[in-house]
Motif scaffolding. Sequence first.
Motif, PDB file in Angstrom:
ATOM      1  N   PHE A 150      21.978 -11.639  33.884  1.00 40.75           N
ATOM      2  CA  PHE A 150      22.043 -10.952  32.587  1.00 40.75           C
ATOM      3  C   PHE A 150      21.860  -9.463  32.869  1.00 40.75           C
ATOM      4  CE2 PHE A 150      21.120 -15.148  31.005  1.00 40.75           C
ATOM      5  CZ  PHE A 150      21.496 -15.170  29.678  1.00 40.75           C
ATOM      6  N   TYR A 151      22.426  -8.604  32.023  1.00 39.58           N
ATOM      7  CA  TYR A 151      22.127  -7.177  32.139  1.00 39.58           C
ATOM      8  C   TYR A 151      21.391  -6.711  30.890  1.00 39.58           C
ATOM      9  CZ  TYR A 151      26.260  -6.304  29.202  1.00 39.58           C
ATOM     10  OH  TYR A 151      27.156  -6.307  28.172  1.00 39.58           O
ATOM     11  N   LEU A 152      20.566  -5.694  31.094  1.00 45.20           N
ATOM     12  CA  LEU A 152      19.800  -5.140  29.974  1.00 45.20           C
ATOM     13  C   LEU A 152      20.749  -4.301  29.125  1.00 45.20           C
ATOM     14  CD1 LEU A 152      17.135  -4.529  28.515  1.00 45.20           C
ATOM     15  CD2 LEU A 152      16.719  -2.725  30.196  1.00 45.20           C
ATOM     16  N   ALA A 153      21.029  -4.753  27.890  1.00 40.08           N
ATOM     17  CA  ALA A 153      22.049  -4.094  27.065  1.00 40.08           C
ATOM     18  C   ALA A 153      21.440  -3.045  26.138  1.00 40.08           C
ATOM     19  CB  ALA A 153      22.800  -5.139  26.240  1.00 40.08           C
ATOM     20  N   GLU A 154      20.209  -3.286  25.691  1.00 34.70           N
ATOM     21  CA  GLU A 154      19.599  -2.318  24.767  1.00 34.70           C
ATOM     22  C   GLU A 154      18.077  -2.489  24.754  1.00 34.70           C
ATOM     23  OE1 GLU A 154      21.346  -2.244  20.857  1.00 34.70           O
ATOM     24  OE2 GLU A 154      20.206  -0.449  20.311  1.00 34.70           O
ATOM     25  N   THR A 155      17.402  -1.353  24.643  1.00 34.98           N
ATOM     26  CA  THR A 155      15.934  -1.369  24.531  1.00 34.98           C
ATOM     27  C   THR A 155      15.557  -0.700  23.221  1.00 34.98           C
ATOM     28  OG1 THR A 155      15.675  -1.211  26.933  1.00 34.98           O
ATOM     29  CG2 THR A 155      13.777  -0.553  25.608  1.00 34.98           C
ATOM     30  N   ILE A 156      14.759  -1.359  22.419  1.00 39.94           N
ATOM     31  CA  ILE A 156      14.264  -0.736  21.185  1.00 39.94           C
ATOM     32  C   ILE A 156      12.775  -0.438  21.400  1.00 39.94           C
ATOM     33  CG2 ILE A 156      14.058  -0.935  18.681  1.00 39.94           C
ATOM     34  CD1 ILE A 156      16.412  -2.865  18.768  1.00 39.94           C
ATOM     35  N   LYS A 157      12.527   0.833  21.636  1.00 38.88           N
ATOM     36  CA  LYS A 157      11.213   1.289  22.069  1.00 38.88           C
ATOM     37  C   LYS A 157      10.129   0.993  21.026  1.00 38.88           C
ATOM     38  CE  LYS A 157       9.903   4.130  25.620  1.00 38.88           C
ATOM     39  NZ  LYS A 157       9.322   2.906  26.204  1.00 38.88           N
ATOM     40  N   ASP A 158       8.997   0.498  21.495  1.00 43.63           N
ATOM     41  CA  ASP A 158       7.807   0.247  20.663  1.00 43.63           C
ATOM     42  C   ASP A 158       8.101  -0.607  19.426  1.00 43.63           C
ATOM     43  OD1 ASP A 158       6.295   1.817  22.424  1.00 43.63           O
ATOM     44  OD2 ASP A 158       6.784   3.647  21.324  1.00 43.63           O
ATOM     45  N   ASP A 159       9.152  -1.406  19.513  1.00 43.64           N
ATOM     46  CA  ASP A 159       9.588  -2.210  18.361  1.00 43.64           C
ATOM     47  C   ASP A 159       8.548  -3.235  17.936  1.00 43.64           C
ATOM     48  OD1 ASP A 159      11.599  -2.961  16.489  1.00 43.64           O
ATOM     49  OD2 ASP A 159      12.139  -4.674  17.749  1.00 43.64           O
ATOM     50  N   ARG A 160       7.723  -3.665  18.892  1.00 39.78           N
ATOM     51  CA  ARG A 160       6.746  -4.732  18.577  1.00 39.78           C
ATOM     52  C   ARG A 160       5.309  -4.240  18.662  1.00 39.78           C
ATOM     53  NH1 ARG A 160       9.798 -10.252  20.256  1.00 39.78           N
ATOM     54  NH2 ARG A 160      11.886  -9.393  20.178  1.00 39.78           N
ATOM     55  N   GLY A 161       5.154  -2.914  18.575  1.00 42.29           N
ATOM     56  CA  GLY A 161       3.828  -2.312  18.705  1.00 42.29           C
ATOM     57  C   GLY A 161       3.869  -1.293  19.826  1.00 42.29           C
ATOM     58  N   ALA A 162       2.798  -0.515  19.956  1.00 42.97           N
ATOM     59  CA  ALA A 162       2.767   0.559  20.958  1.00 42.97           C
ATOM     60  C   ALA A 162       2.966  -0.022  22.355  1.00 42.97           C
ATOM     61  CB  ALA A 162       1.437   1.294  20.875  1.00 42.97           C
ATOM     62  N   GLY A 163       3.976   0.462  23.050  1.00 46.05           N
ATOM     63  CA  GLY A 163       4.223   0.041  24.430  1.00 46.05           C
ATOM     64  C   GLY A 163       4.910  -1.301  24.579  1.00 46.05           C
ATOM     65  N   ILE A 164       5.273  -1.918  23.482  1.00 45.58           N
ATOM     66  CA  ILE A 164       5.959  -3.225  23.582  1.00 45.58           C
ATOM     67  C   ILE A 164       7.353  -3.104  22.964  1.00 45.58           C
ATOM     68  CG2 ILE A 164       5.821  -5.707  23.207  1.00 45.58           C
ATOM     69  CD1 ILE A 164       2.830  -5.367  22.675  1.00 45.58           C
ATOM     70  N   ASP A 165       8.350  -3.029  23.837  1.00 47.72           N
ATOM     71  CA  ASP A 165       9.736  -2.843  23.393  1.00 47.72           C
ATOM     72  C   ASP A 165      10.412  -4.191  23.142  1.00 47.72           C
ATOM     73  OD1 ASP A 165       9.080  -0.264  24.189  1.00 47.72           O
ATOM     74  OD2 ASP A 165      10.107  -0.460  26.135  1.00 47.72           O
ATOM     75  N   THR A 166      11.452  -4.161  22.295  1.00 45.51           N
ATOM     76  CA  THR A 166      12.363  -5.307  22.223  1.00 45.51           C
ATOM     77  C   THR A 166      13.497  -5.020  23.199  1.00 45.51           C
ATOM     78  OG1 THR A 166      11.869  -5.905  19.940  1.00 45.51           O
ATOM     79  CG2 THR A 166      14.040  -6.531  20.768  1.00 45.51           C
ATOM     80  N   VAL A 167      13.831  -6.009  24.029  1.00 47.97           N
ATOM     81  CA  VAL A 167      14.900  -5.809  25.018  1.00 47.97           C
ATOM     82  C   VAL A 167      15.982  -6.872  24.805  1.00 47.97           C
ATOM     83  CG1 VAL A 167      13.655  -4.548  26.820  1.00 47.97           C
ATOM     84  CG2 VAL A 167      13.364  -7.017  26.676  1.00 47.97           C
ATOM     85  N   TYR A 168      17.230  -6.405  24.713  1.00 51.08           N
ATOM     86  CA  TYR A 168      18.379  -7.301  24.535  1.00 51.08           C
ATOM     87  C   TYR A 168      19.069  -7.475  25.876  1.00 51.08           C
ATOM     88  CZ  TYR A 168      18.138  -7.286  19.440  1.00 51.08           C
ATOM     89  OH  TYR A 168      17.739  -7.476  18.141  1.00 51.08           O
ATOM     90  N   TYR A 169      19.342  -8.705  26.244  1.00 46.04           N
ATOM     91  CA  TYR A 169      20.025  -9.020  27.503  1.00 46.04           C
ATOM     92  C   TYR A 169      21.323  -9.774  27.219  1.00 46.04           C
ATOM     93  CZ  TYR A 169      16.131  -7.638  30.504  1.00 46.04           C
ATOM     94  OH  TYR A 169      15.171  -6.914  31.181  1.00 46.04           O
ATOM     95  N   VAL A 170      22.361  -9.432  27.986  1.00 44.91           N
ATOM     96  CA  VAL A 170      23.678 -10.047  27.787  1.00 44.91           C
ATOM     97  C   VAL A 170      24.213 -10.507  29.143  1.00 44.91           C
ATOM     98  CG1 VAL A 170      26.060  -9.631  27.023  1.00 44.91           C
ATOM     99  CG2 VAL A 170      24.157  -8.553  25.797  1.00 44.91           C
ATOM    100  N   ARG A 171      24.911 -11.633  29.117  1.00 47.74           N
ATOM    101  CA  ARG A 171      25.581 -12.095  30.336  1.00 47.74           C
ATOM    102  C   ARG A 171      27.012 -12.471  29.977  1.00 47.74           C
ATOM    103  NH1 ARG A 171      27.411 -16.411  33.673  1.00 47.74           N
ATOM    104  NH2 ARG A 171      26.246 -16.667  35.613  1.00 47.74           N
ATOM    105  N   GLU A 172      27.920 -11.986  30.801  1.00 47.31           N
ATOM    106  CA  GLU A 172      29.328 -12.320  30.572  1.00 47.31           C
ATOM    107  C   GLU A 172      29.604 -13.681  31.203  1.00 47.31           C
ATOM    108  OE1 GLU A 172      33.568  -9.994  30.880  1.00 47.31           O
ATOM    109  OE2 GLU A 172      31.735  -8.995  31.523  1.00 47.31           O
ATOM    110  N   ILE A 173      30.380 -14.513  30.485  1.00 45.05           N
ATOM    111  CA  ILE A 173      30.756 -15.823  31.024  1.00 45.05           C
ATOM    112  C   ILE A 173      32.144 -15.672  31.638  1.00 45.05           C
ATOM    113  CG2 ILE A 173      31.196 -18.265  30.470  1.00 45.05           C
ATOM    114  CD1 ILE A 173      28.246 -17.319  30.068  1.00 45.05           C
TER     115      ILE A 173
END
Length: 173
Positions: free
Chosen positions: A149-172
Motif C-alpha cells: 500500500f502507499y500512503l495517499a494522504e495524511t490529515i494532521k492531528d485529525d484524531r487529537g494532538a499528534g494523532i493523524d488520520t492516514v489513508y493508504y491505497v494499493r493498486e490491484i
Amino acid sequence: MNIVHEEKLSRQHAKEVQEILYAADGEFVPALSAREGTTQTNLQEQAALASEPVEYFEKMCQQAFVLATIEHRVVGFLSYIPKHALTVCGADIACSYVSTIVVAPEYRGRHLTEAMYEKLFSCTEDAYVATRTWSENHGHIHILDKLNFYLAETIKDDRGAGIDTVYYVREIA
Ligand SMILES: CC(C)(COP(=O)(O)OP(=O)(O)OC[C@H]1O[C@@H](n2cnc3c(N)ncnc32)[C@H](O)[C@@H]1OP(=O)(O)O)[C@@H](O)C(=O)NCCC(=O)NCCS
C-alpha cells in the motif's frame, strides 16, 4: 484455518463478528462506540460514549466481509465497501474500501490480517483497495507497508494532538 469471502454475513457469523468487534472497541482511536459509522470524517467531534459500538456494528453489517475462521467459527474479520467513491489528495478513485479489521487477541501474530487482505486482492473487482487508520497504529501500518500500500494522504492531528488520520491505497494489478 480458513479465509473466506462473505458478500453478506450469515446470522451466526454476524454474532461472532459482533463479539470480536465489541471486545476491541477501546483499541480503536477514537473508540468505535464514539463514532456514528464506518466512514465518518469528523473524528474529533465525538458524541458521548455509548457503552458498546451498536451503531457502528449495524452499519458495518451492511458491508461485505473477508473472514478468518477455525472450524467455521470467526476469529478475525475485515469489512469493506465495494465500489466506494473515495477522494484522496483531491482525486476521486473507485475502490474496495476496508472500513474495519480486527483479529481476536488470542489469534494475533499468525498473519491472519495479511491473509485476509490477500483474499480481498484476489476477489475484488475494483482497481484499488484503500483503507485508513491512525498514525500510531504501527501494527496495521507495518502490514500495509508489507502489502505494498502507499500512503495517499495524511490529515494532521485529525484524531487529537499528534494523532493523524492516514489513508493508504494499493493498486490491484
Ligand atoms: C492490527 C491487527 C488487525 C493485526 O492483526 P494480526 O493478524 O495479528 O497481524 P498479522 O499477524 O497479519 O501481522 C503481520 C505483521 O505485522 C506485525 N504486527 C502485527 N501487529 C503488530 C503490532 N501491534 N505492532 C507491531 N507489529 C505488528 C507482525 O509482527 C507481522 O510482522 P512480520 O510479518 O514482519 O513478522 C490486530 O492487532 C488487531 O485486531 N488490532 C486491533 C484493531 C485494529 O487496530 N485494527 C486495525 C485498524 S482498522
